[in-house]
Write a protein that holds these residues in place. Structure first.
Motif, mmCIF file in Angstrom:
data_model
loop_
_atom_site.group_PDB
_atom_site.id
_atom_site.type_symbol
_atom_site.label_atom_id
_atom_site.label_comp_id
_atom_site.label_asym_id
_atom_site.label_seq_id
_atom_site.Cartn_x
_atom_site.Cartn_y
_atom_site.Cartn_z
ATOM 1 N N ILE A 18 28.321 24.417 46.794
ATOM 2 C CA ILE A 18 29.234 25.830 46.933
ATOM 3 C C ILE A 18 29.961 25.718 45.416
ATOM 4 O O ILE A 18 30.192 26.985 44.756
ATOM 5 C CB ILE A 18 29.971 26.050 47.969
ATOM 6 N N GLN A 19 30.450 24.625 45.085
ATOM 7 C CA GLN A 19 31.145 24.382 43.882
ATOM 8 C C GLN A 19 30.606 24.966 42.615
ATOM 9 O O GLN A 19 30.965 25.705 42.075
ATOM 10 C CB GLN A 19 31.802 22.994 43.782
ATOM 11 N N GLU A 20 29.197 24.509 42.840
ATOM 12 C CA GLU A 20 28.244 24.718 41.717
ATOM 13 C C GLU A 20 28.068 26.296 41.482
ATOM 14 O O GLU A 20 28.197 27.018 40.497
ATOM 15 C CB GLU A 20 27.053 23.945 41.692
ATOM 16 N N LEU A 21 27.557 26.760 42.964
ATOM 17 C CA LEU A 21 27.217 28.271 42.693
ATOM 18 C C LEU A 21 28.641 28.832 42.368
ATOM 19 O O LEU A 21 28.244 30.093 41.723
ATOM 20 C CB LEU A 21 27.189 28.160 44.431
ATOM 21 N N ASN A 22 29.618 28.583 42.904
ATOM 22 C CA ASN A 22 30.816 29.522 42.497
ATOM 23 C C ASN A 22 31.399 29.351 40.982
ATOM 24 O O ASN A 22 31.894 30.219 40.405
ATOM 25 C CB ASN A 22 31.935 29.377 43.529
ATOM 26 N N ILE A 23 31.054 28.340 40.702
ATOM 27 C CA ILE A 23 31.423 28.130 39.033
ATOM 28 C C ILE A 23 30.377 29.246 38.331
ATOM 29 O O ILE A 23 30.999 29.802 37.193
ATOM 30 C CB ILE A 23 31.110 26.682 38.546
ATOM 31 N N VAL A 24 29.238 29.444 38.706
ATOM 32 C CA VAL A 24 28.436 30.201 37.985
ATOM 33 C C VAL A 24 28.857 31.659 38.245
ATOM 34 O O VAL A 24 28.887 32.718 37.471
ATOM 35 C CB VAL A 24 26.884 30.124 38.452
ATOM 36 N N ARG A 25 29.030 31.852 39.691
ATOM 37 C CA ARG A 25 29.533 33.302 40.040
ATOM 38 C C ARG A 25 30.662 33.840 39.068
ATOM 39 O O ARG A 25 30.935 35.056 38.815
ATOM 40 C CB ARG A 25 29.963 33.382 41.574
ATOM 41 N N LYS A 26 31.630 32.874 39.110
ATOM 42 C CA LYS A 26 32.964 33.236 38.430
ATOM 43 C C LYS A 26 32.395 33.545 37.133
ATOM 44 O O LYS A 26 33.423 34.428 36.604
ATOM 45 C CB LYS A 26 34.063 31.997 38.418
ATOM 46 N N THR A 27 31.765 32.938 36.282
ATOM 47 C CA THR A 27 31.430 33.153 34.846
ATOM 48 C C THR A 27 30.948 34.647 34.695
ATOM 49 O O THR A 27 30.936 35.192 33.609
ATOM 50 C CB THR A 27 30.714 32.102 34.335
ATOM 51 N N LEU A 28 30.194 35.097 35.634
ATOM 52 C CA LEU A 28 29.493 36.374 35.522
ATOM 53 C C LEU A 28 30.065 37.656 36.194
ATOM 54 O O LEU A 28 29.518 38.718 36.532
ATOM 55 C CB LEU A 28 27.869 36.204 36.115
ATOM 56 N N SER A 29 31.452 37.205 36.625
ATOM 57 C CA SER A 29 32.045 38.233 37.471
ATOM 58 C C SER A 29 33.421 38.956 37.001
ATOM 59 O O SER A 29 34.083 37.961 36.236
ATOM 60 C CB SER A 29 32.259 37.657 38.928
ATOM 61 N N VAL A 30 33.466 40.338 37.021
ATOM 62 C CA VAL A 30 34.670 40.892 36.481
ATOM 63 C C VAL A 30 36.178 40.238 37.534
ATOM 64 O O VAL A 30 37.155 40.201 36.945
ATOM 65 C CB VAL A 30 34.659 42.254 36.822
ATOM 66 N N LEU A 31 35.851 40.174 38.808
ATOM 67 C CA LEU A 31 36.831 40.078 39.586
ATOM 68 C C LEU A 31 37.164 38.514 39.852
ATOM 69 O O LEU A 31 38.199 38.157 40.301
ATOM 70 C CB LEU A 31 36.844 40.748 40.982
ATOM 71 N N LYS A 32 35.879 37.698 40.023
ATOM 72 C CA LYS A 32 36.331 36.123 40.471
ATOM 73 C C LYS A 32 36.877 35.608 39.503
ATOM 74 O O LYS A 32 37.110 35.941 38.236
ATOM 75 C CB LYS A 32 34.793 35.704 40.597
ATOM 76 N N GLY A 33 37.280 34.194 39.529
ATOM 77 C CA GLY A 33 37.742 33.372 38.614
ATOM 78 C C GLY A 33 39.137 34.118 38.180
ATOM 79 O O GLY A 33 39.365 33.745 37.014
ATOM 80 N N GLY A 34 39.878 34.350 39.014
ATOM 81 C CA GLY A 34 41.076 34.939 38.629
ATOM 82 C C GLY A 34 41.158 36.498 37.985
ATOM 83 O O GLY A 34 42.252 36.921 37.799
ATOM 84 N N GLY A 35 39.942 36.978 37.693
ATOM 85 C CA GLY A 35 39.920 38.478 37.401
ATOM 86 C C GLY A 35 40.746 39.297 38.360
ATOM 87 O O GLY A 35 41.457 40.249 37.761
ATOM 88 N N LEU A 36 40.576 39.408 39.401
ATOM 89 C CA LEU A 36 41.353 40.349 40.314
ATOM 90 C C LEU A 36 43.069 40.167 40.068
ATOM 91 O O LEU A 36 43.760 41.417 39.763
ATOM 92 C CB LEU A 36 41.132 40.113 41.820
ATOM 93 N N ALA A 37 43.332 38.981 39.846
ATOM 94 C CA ALA A 37 44.938 38.792 39.630
ATOM 95 C C ALA A 37 45.251 39.195 38.272
ATOM 96 O O ALA A 37 46.206 40.106 38.146
ATOM 97 C CB ALA A 37 45.214 37.348 39.654
ATOM 98 N N GLN A 38 44.381 39.377 37.321
ATOM 99 C CA GLN A 38 44.751 39.631 35.713
ATOM 100 C C GLN A 38 44.630 41.229 35.977
ATOM 101 O O GLN A 38 45.496 41.692 35.224
ATOM 102 C CB GLN A 38 43.493 39.111 34.918
ATOM 103 N N LEU A 39 43.869 41.880 36.707
ATOM 104 C CA LEU A 39 43.787 43.211 36.850
ATOM 105 C C LEU A 39 44.951 43.983 37.296
ATOM 106 O O LEU A 39 45.400 45.177 37.233
ATOM 107 C CB LEU A 39 42.301 43.883 37.463
ATOM 108 N N ALA A 40 45.631 43.237 38.266
ATOM 109 C CA ALA A 40 46.634 43.599 39.186
ATOM 110 C C ALA A 40 47.860 43.542 38.417
ATOM 111 O O ALA A 40 49.130 43.850 38.583
ATOM 112 C CB ALA A 40 46.688 42.868 40.652
ATOM 113 N N TYR A 41 47.748 42.671 37.421
ATOM 114 C CA TYR A 41 49.124 42.536 36.529
ATOM 115 C C TYR A 41 49.862 43.956 36.053
ATOM 116 O O TYR A 41 48.882 44.717 35.800
ATOM 117 C CB TYR A 41 49.023 41.744 35.332
ATOM 118 N N PRO A 42 50.953 44.294 36.185
ATOM 119 C CA PRO A 42 52.037 43.514 36.483
ATOM 120 C C PRO A 42 52.673 43.282 37.712
ATOM 121 O O PRO A 42 53.601 43.047 37.832
ATOM 122 C CB PRO A 42 53.144 44.233 35.527
ATOM 123 N N ALA A 43 51.933 44.025 38.599
ATOM 124 C CA ALA A 43 52.305 43.588 40.053
ATOM 125 C C ALA A 43 52.370 42.302 40.453
ATOM 126 O O ALA A 43 51.585 41.443 40.147
ATOM 127 C CB ALA A 43 51.315 44.477 40.885
#
Ligand code: ATP
Ligand code: DGY
Length: 506
Positions: free
Chosen positions: A179-204
């Motif tokens: 799962i760690q390996e799977l999610n490293i790949v998913r994060k790199t190819l996604s807008v929201l994963k790997g912190g993306g959602l938190a970045q989009l919600a800024y400055p909330a």
């Protein structure tokens, strides 16, 4: 009460403590009317203006229902992405407390059939993204996250298509990626994963409540860490793809995204508006089971919440532990046989590389237990099964069956086996209530299982060769050894327990 009844009540207490409603009520409070603030495990977050909620994962419906009850009118709007059919199945199971009330402010989007991202999940992710992007510095976004969240929040970086990402994820999983390996790949190819959602919600202000289904509770891996700073770079992603021989036939779109990805993960200081808080985990469930075992009169120890590895090796670990406990209860733990078993255990644990396990320390604690009280050893994690046959089963039922076989073999080999003077029960169960594609959560076993099965004409080894543990347990003694709970609405991986009491004192 029989050992089996004890075992069942331990499993129920472990799961009960990480059920969405009690877990949320323990973790989350809303305080003050004029200047309201969220209190999460003692940390205060002022609600300056509007409070929003988003969520994704298999346990999120129940978490959202509990959150809405706690937040009351302070909640302005919410969107959650949850597994297809979950509302209907919880309704059918009579689990009303996990459903939203009729005039809920939370919109539910069901998708990700068979735990794979699909058009519905994409719609859910899009709606969540839109909500996050519209927030201001005066808003607070409460994010509910649980296992299964990766498939329920797909937002491939253009020009990658959902089908391309799904195909790649499927290929990685079928080649054995963790799962760690799977999610490293998913994060790199996604807008929201790997912190993306938190970045989009800024400055909330972003406050994430997380139910962990990954060993070690890594914030940036659970559901692919949409609100957590990623500790992985595009290099890590390339390494995973290379390891599974996928670098050379990547879709053009994936190559484009990989070549334009920043080489370093986003700096941690960009996450000062975010708090990620684990509110439920396997460790928490095991702690509760330990307390419960003590209240039932057991000397209880937790081995680890990070048990992983091939199910056959893990079953040997449990069989050796059972041998050692029986030797201890017979007052024979210090004999050469005790040293031999401890040596086997240390070697097995080293091979399995169980994170955070100090087995020498555990064995010391085990030595400290007197022969007076029955012993309960608890553990949790997630094993792996290399499927060879075409039978029906799950990793928990297969583990229980293998432990049964191991105990039978040990008894057959050692004439005056210390096991013979103990009553023993072992179980393994998935906390979500579903072990693989079966109706059971797991199974129980005891040393007599193989011989008793033979009397019914059931050959345990043949069932194991075909990965047919569910069929075996369904047929054996009318299904009496199956652990059946129904869907629990939560998921903190699997739980195992060994319960042993001496039949006679020597
Ligand atoms: N016939 C079988 N015998 C043993 N294990 C099986 C069999 N069929 C599937 N499995 C195992 O079941 C697992 C998939 O089931 P399940 O959906 O419960 O696990 P999961 O995807 O890890 O989900 P969760 O973490 O939500 O429990 C895999 O680990 C797979 O190897
Ligand atoms: O959703 C996921 O990525 C897995 O369940 C691990 O959290």
């Amino acid at each position: 009460m029989s050992l089996r009844e004890h075992a069942l009540s331990l499993f129920r207490s472990a799961v009960g403590t990480v059920r969405p409603a009690p877990m949320m009520k323990r973790a989350l409070k809303l305080q003050g009317d004029r200047c309201p603030q969220l209190l999460v495990k003692g940390q205060a977050f002022p609600v300056k203006r509007d409070l929003y909620l988003v969520g994704f994962g298999k346990a999120v419906l129940g978490m959202a229902a509990a959150a809405e009850e706690i937040l009351g009118d302070h909640l302005v709007r919410g969107i959650i992405s949850v597994p297809l059919g979950i509302q209907e199945s919880l309704q059918r199971a009579g689990m009303q407390e996990m459903l939203l009330k009729p005039h809920s402010k939370i919109q539910v989007i069901e998708g990700a059939k068979n735990n794979l991202p699909d058009a519905e999940a994409l719609k859910g992710a899009g709606a969540i993204q839109q909500l996050a992007e519209g927030l201001t510095a005066d808003d607070l976004l409460l994010v509910l996250i649980s296992g299964g969240g990766s498939a329920l929040l797909p937002a491939p970086i253009p020009p990658i298509l959902l089908e391309e990402k799904e195909k790649l994820t499927k290929m990685l999983a079928s080649r054995g990626a963790a799962i760690q390996e799977l999610n490293i790949v998913r994060k790199t190819l996604s807008v929201l994963k790997g912190g993306g959602l938190a970045q989009l919600a800024y400055p909330a202000q972003v406050v994430s409540l997380i139910l962990s289904d990954v060993i070690g509770d890594p914030l940036d891996i659970i559901a692919s860490g949409p609100t957590a700073a990623s500790s992985h770079s595009v290099q890590d992603c390339l390494q995973v793809l290379a390891k599974y021989n996928l670098l050379h036939n990547l879709p053009k779109s994936v190559e484009t995204v990989l070549s334009s990805s920043p080489t370093k993960p986003t700096a941690p200081e960009n996450y000062s508006h975010v708090s990620n808080i684990i509110i439920g985990s396997n460790t928490l469930a095991l702690d509760e089971a330990k307390h419960h075992a003590e209240s039932l009169g057991y000397a209880a120890l937790v081995l680890s919440a990070g048990i992983r590895g091939e199910v056959g090796r893990v079953s040997t670990l449990y069989c050796q532990l059972i041998r050692l406990v029986c030797l201890g209860l017979a007052g024979r733990a210090e004999e050469p046989l005790g040293d031999e078993v401890r040596g086997n255990l240390l070697q097995l644990a080293a091979e399995l590389e169980i994170p955070g396990l100090d087995l020498a320390k555990f064995l010391q604690a085990l030595r400290g237990l007197g022969p007076e009280r029955p012993v309960c050893i608890l553990a949790g994690g997630e094993t792996t099964v290399q499927l060879q046959g075409s039978g029906k089963g799950g990793r928990n039922q297969e583990l229980a069956l293998r432990v049964g076989l191991g105990l039978h073999r040990a008894q057959a080999m050692e004439g005056s086996s210390p096991q013979g003077r103990c009553e023993i029960i072992f179980f393994s169960g998935g906390t979500d209530g579903q072990d693989g594609p079966t109706e059971a959560a797991g199974a129980f076993c005891s040393p007599g299982l193989v011989a008793e099965a033979l009397q019914e004409g059931l050959d345990v080894e043949a069932f194991l060769r075909n990965n047919d543990s569910y069929t075996f347990f369904s047929q054996f003694q009318g299904g009496h050894h199956l652990l059946v709970t129904g869907l629990t609405g939560t998921n903190v991986m699997d739980i195992q327990a060994i319960l042993i009491r001496a039949l006679e004192r020597s």
